[in-house]
Enzyme design. Structure first.
Site, PDB file in Angstrom:
ATOM      1  N   GLU A  89      64.359   3.101  50.280  1.00  0.00           N
ATOM      2  CA  GLU A  89      63.532   2.158  51.267  1.00  0.00           C
ATOM      3  C   GLU A  89      62.424   2.991  52.042  1.00  0.00           C
ATOM      4  O   GLU A  89      62.418   4.123  52.434  1.00  0.00           O
ATOM      5  CB  GLU A  89      64.624   1.547  52.294  1.00  0.00           C
ATOM      6  CG  GLU A  89      65.489   1.014  51.369  1.00  0.00           C
ATOM      7  CD  GLU A  89      66.807   0.205  52.323  1.00  0.00           C
ATOM      8  OE1 GLU A  89      67.705  -0.532  51.736  1.00  0.00           O
ATOM      9  OE2 GLU A  89      66.935   0.696  53.456  1.00  0.00           O
ATOM     10  N   CYS A 103      57.398   4.315  57.889  1.00  0.00           N
ATOM     11  CA  CYS A 103      58.545   5.304  57.816  1.00  0.00           C
ATOM     12  C   CYS A 103      59.158   5.565  56.092  1.00  0.00           C
ATOM     13  O   CYS A 103      59.405   4.556  55.636  1.00  0.00           O
ATOM     14  CB  CYS A 103      59.740   4.624  58.631  1.00  0.00           C
ATOM     15  SG  CYS A 103      61.259   5.313  58.760  1.00  0.00           S
ATOM     16  N   CYS A 110      71.621  11.039  51.314  1.00  0.00           N
ATOM     17  CA  CYS A 110      71.579  12.287  52.277  1.00  0.00           C
ATOM     18  C   CYS A 110      72.880  13.010  52.185  1.00  0.00           C
ATOM     19  O   CYS A 110      73.958  12.518  52.188  1.00  0.00           O
ATOM     20  CB  CYS A 110      71.214  11.644  53.661  1.00  0.00           C
ATOM     21  SG  CYS A 110      70.728  12.973  54.880  1.00  0.00           S
ATOM     22  N   CYS A 114      75.718  12.484  58.824  1.00  0.00           N
ATOM     23  CA  CYS A 114      76.037  12.276  60.376  1.00  0.00           C
ATOM     24  C   CYS A 114      76.825  11.380  60.574  1.00  0.00           C
ATOM     25  O   CYS A 114      76.696  10.319  59.672  1.00  0.00           O
ATOM     26  CB  CYS A 114      74.646  12.140  60.901  1.00  0.00           C
ATOM     27  SG  CYS A 114      73.470  13.600  60.716  1.00  0.00           S
ATOM     28  N   CYS A 117      74.937   7.430  60.895  1.00  0.00           N
ATOM     29  CA  CYS A 117      73.866   7.073  59.950  1.00  0.00           C
ATOM     30  C   CYS A 117      74.597   6.466  58.846  1.00  0.00           C
ATOM     31  O   CYS A 117      75.359   6.963  58.213  1.00  0.00           O
ATOM     32  CB  CYS A 117      73.357   8.220  59.694  1.00  0.00           C
ATOM     33  SG  CYS A 117      71.858   7.987  58.727  1.00  0.00           S
ATOM     34  N   GLY A 160      67.344  10.356  53.985  1.00  0.00           N
ATOM     35  CA  GLY A 160      67.213  11.868  53.642  1.00  0.00           C
ATOM     36  C   GLY A 160      66.850  12.516  54.688  1.00  0.00           C
ATOM     37  O   GLY A 160      66.456  12.118  55.563  1.00  0.00           O
ATOM     38  N   LEU A 216      68.278  15.532  68.212  1.00  0.00           N
ATOM     39  CA  LEU A 216      69.450  16.694  68.837  1.00  0.00           C
ATOM     40  C   LEU A 216      70.760  15.739  68.993  1.00  0.00           C
ATOM     41  O   LEU A 216      71.627  16.311  68.608  1.00  0.00           O
ATOM     42  CB  LEU A 216      68.655  16.969  70.252  1.00  0.00           C
ATOM     43  CG  LEU A 216      69.441  18.096  70.984  1.00  0.00           C
ATOM     44  CD1 LEU A 216      69.611  19.357  70.132  1.00  0.00           C
ATOM     45  CD2 LEU A 216      68.578  18.072  72.314  1.00  0.00           C
ATOM     46  N   HIS A 217      70.684  14.591  69.768  1.00  0.00           N
ATOM     47  CA  HIS A 217      71.728  13.736  70.102  1.00  0.00           C
ATOM     48  C   HIS A 217      72.884  14.352  70.909  1.00  0.00           C
ATOM     49  O   HIS A 217      73.543  13.494  71.463  1.00  0.00           O
ATOM     50  CB  HIS A 217      72.215  13.171  68.798  1.00  0.00           C
ATOM     51  CG  HIS A 217      71.422  12.534  67.635  1.00  0.00           C
ATOM     52  ND1 HIS A 217      70.176  11.865  68.024  1.00  0.00           N
ATOM     53  CD2 HIS A 217      71.307  12.314  66.552  1.00  0.00           C
ATOM     54  CE1 HIS A 217      69.372  11.531  67.062  1.00  0.00           C
ATOM     55  NE2 HIS A 217      70.116  11.715  65.879  1.00  0.00           N
ATOM     56  N   ASN A 289      71.659   1.649  66.650  1.00  0.00           N
ATOM     57  CA  ASN A 289      71.778   0.216  65.757  1.00  0.00           C
ATOM     58  C   ASN A 289      73.117   0.354  65.240  1.00  0.00           C
ATOM     59  O   ASN A 289      73.354   1.212  64.107  1.00  0.00           O
ATOM     60  CB  ASN A 289      70.701   0.543  64.485  1.00  0.00           C
ATOM     61  CG  ASN A 289      69.315   0.540  65.383  1.00  0.00           C
ATOM     62  OD1 ASN A 289      69.115  -0.426  66.206  1.00  0.00           O
ATOM     63  ND2 ASN A 289      68.250   1.545  65.051  1.00  0.00           N
ATOM     64  N   CYS A 332      66.295   2.501  62.287  1.00  0.00           N
ATOM     65  CA  CYS A 332      66.753   3.656  62.200  1.00  0.00           C
ATOM     66  C   CYS A 332      68.313   3.784  61.820  1.00  0.00           C
ATOM     67  O   CYS A 332      69.274   2.982  62.567  1.00  0.00           O
ATOM     68  CB  CYS A 332      66.632   4.646  63.365  1.00  0.00           C
ATOM     69  SG  CYS A 332      65.039   4.997  63.748  1.00  0.00           S
TER      70      CYS A 332
END
Ligand code: SAH
Length: 342
Positions: A89, A103, A110, A114, A117, A160, A216-217, A289, A332
């Protein structure tokens, strides 16, 4: 068949058909700068060369399988099919400022897993080739052209981990930046990473003008490890060295996703301020999200604003990201590899 991104193949074709360099330039411009269709691009060549070019070159490396346009904002999700049948995508973003961004994906699935995600939930299939990375830009450019738009910024924030596909990422960046090809300034390109230190060092060295973003998060090692498995191998201390190194080329973007009760407390804020002190960064606070199957919740808007204001007060350049494309699952972390056809 050679692709249109194979510069050596193009040169061989040029020589074989005795095409003058200035005609070749028109052809390249038609493809990469002017986002023209295949027939129009071929027409820039001398007539006797057109058949050989058309028979030898593969115009598209990906097939546009679906397009979804957001009804609430200017985002469009493009679903491309690779020649081996996988779906990836890309997202066209048309923020109100009028600057169109794209984007793009760098891998099918991936391998970073995470916890927040959606892409990570799908596992990893393979790296995208540089042709497949570049074709997302070419095809999106052609799609927005009738709207009088062009793709101004390209961000590697789709599916990815770009720094785990370094060779193809570098090839694609070189092609995007090359003056005779796409001619993007490095400042219009941004690569976002979970933080792979050795790859960040190579990126900083080879593409100093291209923008770097670090997801970073959390600036607390134990919290970051829970969110991002890669953090166990690549510690915050090690990443900080690379941040300092990368920021010598300009500000690094720090992405900070806000998760309720996970990384949005006082302790988290102080750790973040402490961690980033004296590094030239731009902090981007990202709303989470949500998606089906994930138990995490986003921090409420008012608290996000409070967190962001505290960072600003502490002297950090900080912005709150507004997420586009939520209704078409294009925001995202919502890019999910489709398992089957549709
Ligand atoms: N692998 C790269 C690029 C892809 S993700 C990276 O991790 O940076 C692009 C950004 O979206 C990253 O900052 C990522 O952390 C963020 N993201 C992932 N899932 C999200 C979600 N559900 N909501 C909001 N942002 C998310």
């Amino acid at each position: 068949m050679a692709s249109i991104y194979d510069t050596a193949g193009l040169e061989a074709l040029r020589v074989r058909n005795a095409v003058q360099p200035h005609r070749m330039k028109l052809f390249r411009n038609a493809l990469f700068k002017k986002a023209r269709g295949w027939d129009e691009a071929l027409e820039t060549l001398p007539e006797n060369a057109r058949t050989d070019f058309a028979d030898t070159l593969r115009f598209e490396s990906l097939e546009l399988a679906e397009r979804h346009d957001s009804e609430i904002d200017g985002a469009s999700k493009l679903i491309f099919k690779t020649t081996d049948g996988h779906l990836i995508e890309s997202v066209i973003l048309r923020p109100k400022t009028g600057r169109t961004s794209l984007c793009i994906s760098s891998q099918i699935g991936c391998a970073c897993y995470c916890s927040f995600c959606a892409t990570g939930k799908m596992g990893f299939t393979r790296n995208l080739t540089s042709d497949e990375i570049l074709d997302q830009v070419t095809q999106a450019s052609r799609l927005v052209k009738p709207e009088g738009r062009s793709i101004r910024n390209v961000v590697f924030m789709g599916m990815g981990e770009p720094l785990l596909n370094l060779a193809h990422l570098f090839e694609a960046l070189e092609f995007l930046r090359a003056a005779p090809l796409f001619n993007y300034a490095g400042s219009r390109l941004m690569v976002s990473t979970v933080g792979i230190p050795q790859a960040m060092a190579r990126f900083t060295e080879q593409h100093p003008e291209v923008q770097l973003a670090l997801s970073l998060h959390s600036a607390r090692q134990e919290v970051r490890e829970k969110l991002m498995p890669q953090a166990r191998t690549y510690t915050l201390d090690r990443l900080r060295e690379e941040l300092l190194n990368a920021s010598q080329n300009g500000k690094v973007m720090i992405e900070y996703l806000m998760l309720a009760g996970v990384n949005d407390g006082e302790e988290d804020l102080l750790a973040l301020e402490d961690y980033l002190r004296d590094i030239p960064v731009h902090i981007n606070i990202i709303p989470f999200n949500e998606y089906a199957g994930c138990n995490l919740r986003g921090t409420p808007k008012a608290e996000m604003t409070g967190f962001s204001n505290r960072l600003k007060a502490a002297g950090f350049q900080t912005t709150l990201r507004y997420s586009l494309g939520a209704d078409i699952a294009a925001a995202c972390g919502q890019l999910v590899q489709h398992k089957k056809g549709f």
